[in-house]
Design an enzyme around this catalytic site. Structure first.
Site, short mmCIF file in Angstrom:
data_model
loop_
_atom_site.label_atom_id
_atom_site.label_comp_id
_atom_site.label_asym_id
_atom_site.label_seq_id
_atom_site.Cartn_x
_atom_site.Cartn_y
_atom_site.Cartn_z
N ILE A 13 -8.94 2.09 6.37
CA ILE A 13 -7.76 1.29 6.71
C ILE A 13 -6.58 2.19 7.05
O ILE A 13 -5.86 1.93 8.02
CB ILE A 13 -7.43 0.33 5.55
CG1 ILE A 13 -8.54 -0.72 5.39
CG2 ILE A 13 -6.08 -0.34 5.76
CD1 ILE A 13 -8.41 -1.58 4.15
N ASP A 59 -3.32 14.54 -3.81
CA ASP A 59 -4.04 13.62 -4.67
C ASP A 59 -2.98 12.84 -5.43
O ASP A 59 -2.30 13.38 -6.30
CB ASP A 59 -4.95 14.40 -5.63
CG ASP A 59 -5.72 13.50 -6.57
OD1 ASP A 59 -5.41 12.29 -6.66
OD2 ASP A 59 -6.63 14.00 -7.26
N TYR A 150 -10.20 -3.44 -11.58
CA TYR A 150 -9.80 -3.33 -10.17
C TYR A 150 -8.97 -4.52 -9.72
O TYR A 150 -7.90 -4.35 -9.12
CB TYR A 150 -11.04 -3.18 -9.28
CG TYR A 150 -10.71 -3.17 -7.80
CD1 TYR A 150 -10.19 -2.02 -7.20
CD2 TYR A 150 -10.88 -4.30 -7.01
CE1 TYR A 150 -9.87 -2.00 -5.85
CE2 TYR A 150 -10.55 -4.29 -5.67
CZ TYR A 150 -10.05 -3.15 -5.09
OH TYR A 150 -9.73 -3.13 -3.75
#
Length: 257
Positions: A13, A59, A150
Site C-alpha cells: 500500500i 524501523d 491486531y
C-alpha cells in the site's frame, strides 16, 4: 507542490501511495526499513515524475530510529500530507501470543502513528492546511472476526482519526481513515500466513486508487470494498442514536430493580 511523508513505503500500500502521489506532482519523503527498496522506488519516481524524493530508513518500533522521522515532520520544508501506512499483523490468539511480539505490534500499529501525527499536526494547524491519512482496517469494525490484538490496534487508528478530525477539521486540516479489507500485500507472509487461502482479496492498486477518490471527496472514513455508502451512513446514524442516551443521569430502567 506540497510534500507527502509515507511510512511503510517500500512495498504494498505504501509504495502505491508513493507512486500515485508522485504522479500528482507531490514531493515525497518515503520511510521504511528496506533501504534498497526505498532507493529503487526513489529512482523510479524521480525519473518518471521529476519530483524530489527523500529517503529515511527506519524501523518505527525502535525509538532511536523513529526520532529522525519525527524531526523531519517538525522541520522544513513542511510536510503537507502524512500517510500513516506502516503496520503489521500478528497471527494467533491473545492467550498464547508472545508478549514481546504484542509489544512490538503495539509500538508499530499504535504508538508510531500517534507520535508521527503529534509531530506534524501543530505545523498543519498553524498553517491552516494539511492532510493525514491513517490506514486502519475493516477489522476495526469487526473485532470478533480477528483473534489477538491486531483488530484492537486498528480500532485505535480509526478512533484516533475520528477524534482528531473533530478537533482539527475546522482548523483547515483534513483527516481520513482508510479501512481496507483483505488486500494483496506482504503483511500475510510477514505474519506467517498464506494469502492464497484468503477469499476475495483486493489488489493494492485498486485499494489505493479507491482510497484516493475518498481523499479527494474529503471523506472521514473510506471503506473501498463496501458497495453501498448507505450501509456506513446507517451505521453512523445508529451510533448517534446510541449516543443520545449517554447523558442520562440515572441508569436505564432495565438496570433498576
Amino acid at each position: 507542490m506540497s510534500t507527502a511523508l509515507i511510512t511503510g513505503a517500500s512495498s504494498g500500500i505504501g509504495a502505491v501511495y508513493a507512486r500515485r502521489l508522485a504522479a500528482r506532482g507531490h514531493d515525497l519523503v518515503i520511510v521504511a526499513r528496506a533501504t534498497d527498496r526505498l532507493n529503487t522506488l526513489a529512482e523510479e519516481l524521480r525519473a518518471a515524475h521529476g519530483v524530489a524524493i527523500e529517503v529515511i530508513t527506519a524501523d518505527l518500533t525502535d525509538g532511536a530510529e523513529l526520532e529522525p522521522v519525527l524531526e523531519r515532520l517538525r522541520s522544513d520544508p513542511p510536510i503537507d500530507i502524512l500517510v500513516n501506512n506502516a503496520g503489521a499483523g500478528l497471527l494467533g490468539n491473545f492467550a498464547t501470543a508472545n508478549p514481546d511480539e504484542m509489544y512490538k505490534l503495539l509500538r508499530l500499529n499504535v504508538l508510531a502513528p500517534t507520535l508521527l501525527t503529534s509531530a506534524v499536526i501543530g505545523g498543519m494547524v498553524e498553517r491552516g492546511s494539511g492532510s493525514i491519512i491513517n490506514v486502519a482496517s475493516v477489522l476495526a469494525l469487526l473485532p470478533e472476526y480477528s483473534a489477538g490484538i491486531y483488530a484492537a490496534t486498528k480500532s485505535y487508528v480509526l478512533t484516533l482519526s475520528q477524534s482528531l478530525a473533530a478537533e482539527v477539521n475546522s482548523k483547515g486540516v483534513y483527516v481520513q481513515a482508510v479501512l481496507p479489507a483483505a488486500t494483496r500485500t506482504e503483511i500475510y507472509d510477514r505474519a506467517g500466513g498464506d494469502i492464497s487461502k484468503v477469499p476475495d482479496v483486493m489488489e493494492v492498486d485498486d485499494l489505493v486508487d479507491a482510497a484516493l477518490v475518498g481523499f479527494d471527496r474529503k471523506e472521514l472514513v473510506t471503506i473501498p470494498p463496501v458497495p453501498d455508502v448507505a450501509a456506513w451512513d446507517s451505521f453512523e446514524q445508529a451510533r448517534g442514536v446510541l449516543a443520545s442516551g449517554f447523558s442520562n443521569s440515572k441508569p436505564a430502567a432495565r438496570y433498576r430493580g
